[in-house]
Scaffold this motif. Sequence first.
Motif, PDB file in Angstrom:
ATOM      1  N   ALA A  40       1.023  -1.076   0.223  1.00  0.00           N
ATOM      2  CA  ALA A  40       0.058   0.093  -0.182  1.00  0.00           C
ATOM      3  C   ALA A  40       0.739   1.484   0.361  1.00  0.00           C
ATOM      4  CB  ALA A  40      -1.188  -0.009   1.152  1.00  0.00           C
ATOM      5  N   ASN A  41       2.071   1.644   0.812  1.00  0.00           N
ATOM      6  CA  ASN A  41       2.741   2.325   0.925  1.00  0.00           C
ATOM      7  C   ASN A  41       4.026   2.984  -0.173  1.00  0.00           C
ATOM      8  OD1 ASN A  41       4.837   0.561   1.934  1.00  0.00           O
ATOM      9  ND2 ASN A  41       4.367   1.515   4.074  1.00  0.00           N
ATOM     10  N   GLY A  42       4.117   1.550  -1.366  1.00  0.00           N
ATOM     11  CA  GLY A  42       5.086   1.658  -1.827  1.00  0.00           C
ATOM     12  C   GLY A  42       6.306   1.179  -1.868  1.00  0.00           C
ATOM     13  N   THR A  43       7.124  -0.019  -0.710  1.00  0.00           N
ATOM     14  CA  THR A  43       7.895   0.325  -0.460  1.00  0.00           C
ATOM     15  C   THR A  43       8.123  -0.833  -0.756  1.00  0.00           C
ATOM     16  OG1 THR A  43       7.410  -0.604   1.953  1.00  0.00           O
ATOM     17  CG2 THR A  43       8.345   1.668   2.019  1.00  0.00           C
ATOM     18  N   ARG A  44       7.454  -1.634  -1.499  1.00  0.00           N
ATOM     19  CA  ARG A  44       7.666  -3.064  -2.494  1.00  0.00           C
ATOM     20  C   ARG A  44       7.939  -2.800  -3.549  1.00  0.00           C
ATOM     21  NH1 ARG A  44       9.022  -7.675  -2.661  1.00  0.00           N
ATOM     22  NH2 ARG A  44       7.535  -9.564  -3.359  1.00  0.00           N
ATOM     23  N   SER A  45       8.129  -1.569  -4.238  1.00  0.00           N
ATOM     24  CA  SER A  45       7.897  -1.486  -5.635  1.00  0.00           C
ATOM     25  C   SER A  45       9.066  -2.229  -5.703  1.00  0.00           C
ATOM     26  CB  SER A  45       7.445   0.253  -5.538  1.00  0.00           C
ATOM     27  OG  SER A  45       8.490   0.921  -5.246  1.00  0.00           O
ATOM     28  N   ASN A  46      10.194  -1.672  -5.239  1.00  0.00           N
ATOM     29  CA  ASN A  46      11.564  -1.619  -5.640  1.00  0.00           C
ATOM     30  C   ASN A  46      12.008  -3.141  -5.755  1.00  0.00           C
ATOM     31  OD1 ASN A  46      12.054   1.099  -6.351  1.00  0.00           O
ATOM     32  ND2 ASN A  46      12.633   1.267  -3.999  1.00  0.00           N
ATOM     33  N   LEU A  47      11.190  -3.040  -5.436  1.00  0.00           N
ATOM     34  CA  LEU A  47      11.496  -5.422  -4.664  1.00  0.00           C
ATOM     35  C   LEU A  47      11.599  -6.327  -6.142  1.00  0.00           C
ATOM     36  CD1 LEU A  47      11.394  -5.909  -1.239  1.00  0.00           C
ATOM     37  CD2 LEU A  47      12.396  -5.462  -2.217  1.00  0.00           C
ATOM     38  N   PRO A  48      12.127  -7.241  -5.941  1.00  0.00           N
ATOM     39  CA  PRO A  48      11.362  -8.162  -7.599  1.00  0.00           C
ATOM     40  C   PRO A  48      10.098  -8.997  -7.345  1.00  0.00           C
ATOM     41  CG  PRO A  48      13.535  -9.306  -6.248  1.00  0.00           C
ATOM     42  CD  PRO A  48      13.623  -7.773  -5.735  1.00  0.00           C
ATOM     43  N   ALA A  49       8.896  -9.119  -8.127  1.00  0.00           N
ATOM     44  CA  ALA A  49       8.000 -10.292  -7.713  1.00  0.00           C
ATOM     45  C   ALA A  49       8.208 -11.304  -7.322  1.00  0.00           C
ATOM     46  CB  ALA A  49       7.165 -10.264  -9.111  1.00  0.00           C
ATOM     47  N   PRO A  50       7.429 -11.758  -6.309  1.00  0.00           N
ATOM     48  CA  PRO A  50       8.078 -13.094  -5.437  1.00  0.00           C
ATOM     49  C   PRO A  50       7.291 -14.005  -6.858  1.00  0.00           C
ATOM     50  CG  PRO A  50       5.067 -12.122  -4.964  1.00  0.00           C
ATOM     51  CD  PRO A  50       6.059 -11.044  -5.686  1.00  0.00           C
ATOM     52  N   ALA A  51       8.263 -15.112  -6.388  1.00  0.00           N
ATOM     53  CA  ALA A  51       8.170 -16.347  -7.775  1.00  0.00           C
ATOM     54  C   ALA A  51       7.189 -17.197  -7.821  1.00  0.00           C
ATOM     55  CB  ALA A  51       9.496 -17.048  -7.328  1.00  0.00           C
ATOM     56  N   ASP A  52       6.917 -17.497  -8.761  1.00  0.00           N
ATOM     57  CA  ASP A  52       5.567 -18.231  -8.475  1.00  0.00           C
ATOM     58  C   ASP A  52       6.279 -19.831  -7.526  1.00  0.00           C
ATOM     59  OD1 ASP A  52       3.147 -17.327  -8.432  1.00  0.00           O
ATOM     60  OD2 ASP A  52       3.618 -17.140 -10.537  1.00  0.00           O
ATOM     61  N   LYS A  53       7.296 -20.921  -8.076  1.00  0.00           N
ATOM     62  CA  LYS A  53       7.487 -22.101  -8.577  1.00  0.00           C
ATOM     63  C   LYS A  53       8.783 -21.625  -8.641  1.00  0.00           C
ATOM     64  CE  LYS A  53       7.147 -22.948 -13.459  1.00  0.00           C
ATOM     65  NZ  LYS A  53       7.286 -24.223 -13.958  1.00  0.00           N
ATOM     66  N   PRO A  54       9.804 -22.315  -8.054  1.00  0.00           N
ATOM     67  CA  PRO A  54      11.346 -22.167  -7.908  1.00  0.00           C
ATOM     68  C   PRO A  54      12.289 -22.174  -9.375  1.00  0.00           C
ATOM     69  CG  PRO A  54      10.856 -24.521  -6.931  1.00  0.00           C
ATOM     70  CD  PRO A  54       9.655 -23.260  -6.908  1.00  0.00           C
ATOM     71  N   GLU A  55      12.998 -22.058  -9.617  1.00  0.00           N
ATOM     72  CA  GLU A  55      13.247 -22.385 -10.666  1.00  0.00           C
ATOM     73  C   GLU A  55      14.143 -23.900 -11.204  1.00  0.00           C
ATOM     74  OE1 GLU A  55      16.742 -19.813 -12.229  1.00  0.00           O
ATOM     75  OE2 GLU A  55      16.421 -18.285 -11.727  1.00  0.00           O
ATOM     76  N   THR A  56      14.245 -23.896 -12.179  1.00  0.00           N
ATOM     77  CA  THR A  56      14.106 -25.614 -12.491  1.00  0.00           C
ATOM     78  C   THR A  56      16.273 -25.486 -12.961  1.00  0.00           C
ATOM     79  OG1 THR A  56      12.133 -26.402 -12.483  1.00  0.00           O
ATOM     80  CG2 THR A  56      14.291 -27.562 -13.220  1.00  0.00           C
ATOM     81  N   PHE A  57      17.074 -26.174 -12.346  1.00  0.00           N
ATOM     82  CA  PHE A  57      18.226 -25.955 -13.026  1.00  0.00           C
ATOM     83  C   PHE A  57      18.443 -27.487 -13.842  1.00  0.00           C
ATOM     84  CE2 PHE A  57      18.566 -22.785  -8.695  1.00  0.00           C
ATOM     85  CZ  PHE A  57      18.727 -22.263  -9.479  1.00  0.00           C
ATOM     86  N   ALA A  58      17.119 -28.717 -13.861  1.00  0.00           N
ATOM     87  CA  ALA A  58      18.265 -29.652 -14.605  1.00  0.00           C
ATOM     88  C   ALA A  58      16.839 -30.011 -15.184  1.00  0.00           C
ATOM     89  CB  ALA A  58      18.228 -30.893 -13.261  1.00  0.00           C
ATOM     90  N   SER A  59      17.687 -30.130 -16.335  1.00  0.00           N
ATOM     91  CA  SER A  59      16.864 -30.510 -18.052  1.00  0.00           C
ATOM     92  C   SER A  59      15.742 -32.258 -17.132  1.00  0.00           C
ATOM     93  CB  SER A  59      17.167 -30.828 -18.682  1.00  0.00           C
ATOM     94  OG  SER A  59      16.460 -31.310 -19.245  1.00  0.00           O
ATOM     95  N   PRO A  60      14.332 -31.926 -17.248  1.00  0.00           N
ATOM     96  CA  PRO A  60      13.942 -32.840 -17.313  1.00  0.00           C
ATOM     97  C   PRO A  60      13.592 -33.882 -18.136  1.00  0.00           C
ATOM     98  CG  PRO A  60      11.943 -30.485 -18.186  1.00  0.00           C
ATOM     99  CD  PRO A  60      13.791 -30.511 -18.133  1.00  0.00           C
ATOM    100  N   ALA A  61      14.089 -33.647 -19.021  1.00  0.00           N
ATOM    101  CA  ALA A  61      14.764 -35.120 -19.275  1.00  0.00           C
ATOM    102  C   ALA A  61      15.477 -36.183 -19.384  1.00  0.00           C
ATOM    103  CB  ALA A  61      15.037 -34.853 -20.745  1.00  0.00           C
ATOM    104  N   ASP A  62      16.233 -35.078 -18.168  1.00  0.00           N
ATOM    105  CA  ASP A  62      17.622 -35.486 -17.101  1.00  0.00           C
ATOM    106  C   ASP A  62      16.951 -36.748 -16.239  1.00  0.00           C
ATOM    107  OD1 ASP A  62      19.299 -34.676 -19.304  1.00  0.00           O
ATOM    108  OD2 ASP A  62      19.681 -33.219 -17.708  1.00  0.00           O
ATOM    109  N   SER A  63      16.331 -38.195 -16.492  1.00  0.00           N
ATOM    110  CA  SER A  63      16.286 -38.120 -14.830  1.00  0.00           C
ATOM    111  C   SER A  63      17.586 -39.138 -14.015  1.00  0.00           C
ATOM    112  CB  SER A  63      14.976 -39.560 -15.345  1.00  0.00           C
ATOM    113  OG  SER A  63      16.004 -40.630 -15.959  1.00  0.00           O
ATOM    114  N   PRO A  64      16.960 -39.244 -12.933  1.00  0.00           N
ATOM    115  CA  PRO A  64      18.606 -39.978 -11.892  1.00  0.00           C
ATOM    116  C   PRO A  64      18.467 -41.053 -12.128  1.00  0.00           C
ATOM    117  CG  PRO A  64      16.260 -39.793 -10.949  1.00  0.00           C
ATOM    118  CD  PRO A  64      16.119 -38.690 -12.151  1.00  0.00           C
ATOM    119  N   GLY A  65      20.060 -41.200 -12.776  1.00  0.00           N
ATOM    120  CA  GLY A  65      20.261 -42.382 -12.619  1.00  0.00           C
ATOM    121  C   GLY A  65      21.610 -42.913 -11.336  1.00  0.00           C
TER     122      GLY A  65
END
Length: 67
Positions: A40-65
């Motif tokens: 409401a007071n704008g102090t959050r305006s300089n921060l990045p938006a919250p992430a909906d889901k975390p970043e995926t660092f591995a390819s989904p095609a790579d299955s654990p072996g």
Amino acid sequence: MLFGLYIIASTVLFGSVLWSKFAHMFFKPAAAFEKRVSYANGTRSNLPAPADKPETFASPADSPGHY
């Protein structure tokens, strides 16, 4: 002696409540209120938006072996 033990036990339990799940009952509404105020007071305006889901660092095609 029992009264002294009762006083010590109740003091320890009361002092340790800050680190228990019970403290979330007070913290979560306060954090939600602070978030609404910061939007409401704008102090959050300089921060990045919250992430909906975390970043995926591995390819989904790579299955654990490793099993």
